[in-house]
Design an enzyme around this catalytic site. Structure first.
Site, PDB file in Angstrom:
ATOM      1  N   CYS A  85      17.674 -29.523 125.396  1.00  0.00           N
ATOM      2  CA  CYS A  85      18.034 -30.205 124.152  1.00  0.00           C
ATOM      3  C   CYS A  85      16.793 -30.233 123.267  1.00  0.00           C
ATOM      4  O   CYS A  85      15.682 -30.444 123.771  1.00  0.00           O
ATOM      5  CB  CYS A  85      18.493 -31.626 124.477  1.00  0.00           C
ATOM      6  SG  CYS A  85      18.943 -32.574 123.027  1.00  0.00           S
ATOM      7  N   HIS A 126      28.121 -31.902 125.419  1.00  0.00           N
ATOM      8  CA  HIS A 126      26.720 -32.312 125.262  1.00  0.00           C
ATOM      9  C   HIS A 126      26.566 -33.201 124.019  1.00  0.00           C
ATOM     10  O   HIS A 126      25.922 -34.259 124.072  1.00  0.00           O
ATOM     11  CB  HIS A 126      25.854 -31.045 125.133  1.00  0.00           C
ATOM     12  CG  HIS A 126      24.395 -31.287 124.958  1.00  0.00           C
ATOM     13  ND1 HIS A 126      23.462 -30.995 125.931  1.00  0.00           N
ATOM     14  CD2 HIS A 126      23.688 -31.796 123.905  1.00  0.00           C
ATOM     15  CE1 HIS A 126      22.249 -31.312 125.482  1.00  0.00           C
ATOM     16  NE2 HIS A 126      22.359 -31.801 124.253  1.00  0.00           N
ATOM     17  N   GLU A 127      27.187 -32.789 122.921  1.00  0.00           N
ATOM     18  CA  GLU A 127      27.030 -33.553 121.668  1.00  0.00           C
ATOM     19  C   GLU A 127      27.785 -34.885 121.721  1.00  0.00           C
ATOM     20  O   GLU A 127      27.291 -35.898 121.217  1.00  0.00           O
ATOM     21  CB  GLU A 127      27.490 -32.723 120.461  1.00  0.00           C
ATOM     22  CG  GLU A 127      26.824 -31.358 120.313  1.00  0.00           C
ATOM     23  CD  GLU A 127      25.316 -31.362 120.477  1.00  0.00           C
ATOM     24  OE1 GLU A 127      24.677 -32.405 120.243  1.00  0.00           O
ATOM     25  OE2 GLU A 127      24.764 -30.315 120.856  1.00  0.00           O
ATOM     26  N   HIS A 130      25.735 -37.388 123.400  1.00  0.00           N
ATOM     27  CA  HIS A 130      24.723 -37.969 122.497  1.00  0.00           C
ATOM     28  C   HIS A 130      25.286 -39.184 121.760  1.00  0.00           C
ATOM     29  O   HIS A 130      24.598 -40.184 121.577  1.00  0.00           O
ATOM     30  CB  HIS A 130      24.297 -36.943 121.442  1.00  0.00           C
ATOM     31  CG  HIS A 130      23.127 -36.093 121.842  1.00  0.00           C
ATOM     32  ND1 HIS A 130      21.879 -36.598 122.092  1.00  0.00           N
ATOM     33  CD2 HIS A 130      23.010 -34.753 122.016  1.00  0.00           C
ATOM     34  CE1 HIS A 130      21.048 -35.623 122.405  1.00  0.00           C
ATOM     35  NE2 HIS A 130      21.717 -34.471 122.369  1.00  0.00           N
TER      36      HIS A 130
HETATM   37  C1  LIG Z   1      24.621 -26.111 126.171  1.00  0.00           C
HETATM   38  S1  LIG Z   1      24.754 -27.490 125.227  1.00  0.00           S
HETATM   39  C2  LIG Z   1      23.151 -27.581 124.532  1.00  0.00           C
HETATM   40  C3  LIG Z   1      23.159 -28.297 123.246  1.00  0.00           C
HETATM   41  C4  LIG Z   1      21.815 -28.497 122.660  1.00  0.00           C
HETATM   42  N1  LIG Z   1      21.887 -29.321 121.488  1.00  0.00           N
HETATM   43  C5  LIG Z   1      21.448 -30.581 121.467  1.00  0.00           C
HETATM   44  O1  LIG Z   1      22.144 -31.532 121.220  1.00  0.00           O
HETATM   45  C6  LIG Z   1      21.198 -27.164 122.264  1.00  0.00           C
HETATM   46  O2  LIG Z   1      20.390 -26.666 123.007  1.00  0.00           O
HETATM   47  O3  LIG Z   1      21.585 -26.635 121.234  1.00  0.00           O
END
Ligand SMILES: CSCC[C@H](NC=O)C(=O)O
Length: 136
Positions: A85, A126-127, A130
């Site tokens: 991230c 993932h988002e 957050h």
């Molecule tokens: C595989 S999901 C990874 C998401 C990450 N973004 C951050 O919130 C990023 O590396 O873009």
């Protein structure tokens, strides 16, 4: 506006609030900021650029999709993976699901219910984490 990426884990642990139509500029700032980090980032949540609001942006096959107030309605196909991230140094192990169904309002505040799979589903999960104050 291109924003700084927040790296403060205490701020990122705060649960985000419901987004409203007044938050349009945050969505635009997410587009600009993700575009500026396109080589290293595939999605962002509003708190990553300093706003604790339920807004995410996801790169869906090179198309930037804004989701206001996304909710994951269902998920199937659990697997273990490792993710990084922009707000963190290094990567962490996590559990994800291969297929998800998500309800959200699009950039025009049209209600959508969509299915995502594979890497796109992983980014959405993932988002959305957050927004709940969960960093991987
Ligand atoms: C595989 S999901 C990874 C998401 C990450 N973004 C951050 O919130 C990023 O590396 O873009």
């Amino acid at each position: 506006m291109i924003r700084e990426i927040v790296k403060d884990e205490l701020f990122l642990a705060i649960k985000s609030e419901e987004a409203t139509k007044k938050d349009y500029q945050i969505a635009i700032d997410l587009v600009d900021t993700l575009r500026a980090h396109a080589d290293e980032c595939v999605g962002m949540a509003a708190n990553m650029i300093g706003f604790s609001k339920n807004i995410i942006i996801v790169n869906v096959h090179e198309d930037y999709v804004i989701m206001y107030n996304p909710v994951i309605l269902s998920k199937e196909g659990e697997y273990e993976t490792e993710e990084g991230c922009l707000s963190l140094v290094g990567s962490r192990k996590c559990t994800r699901y291969k297929k998800i169904e998500v309800e959200y309002s699009d950039i025009n505040w049209k209600k959508k219910v969509k299915k995502f799979s594979g890497f796109t589903a992983q980014i959405v999960q993932h988002e959305v984490d957050h927004l709940h104050g969960v960093i991987i």
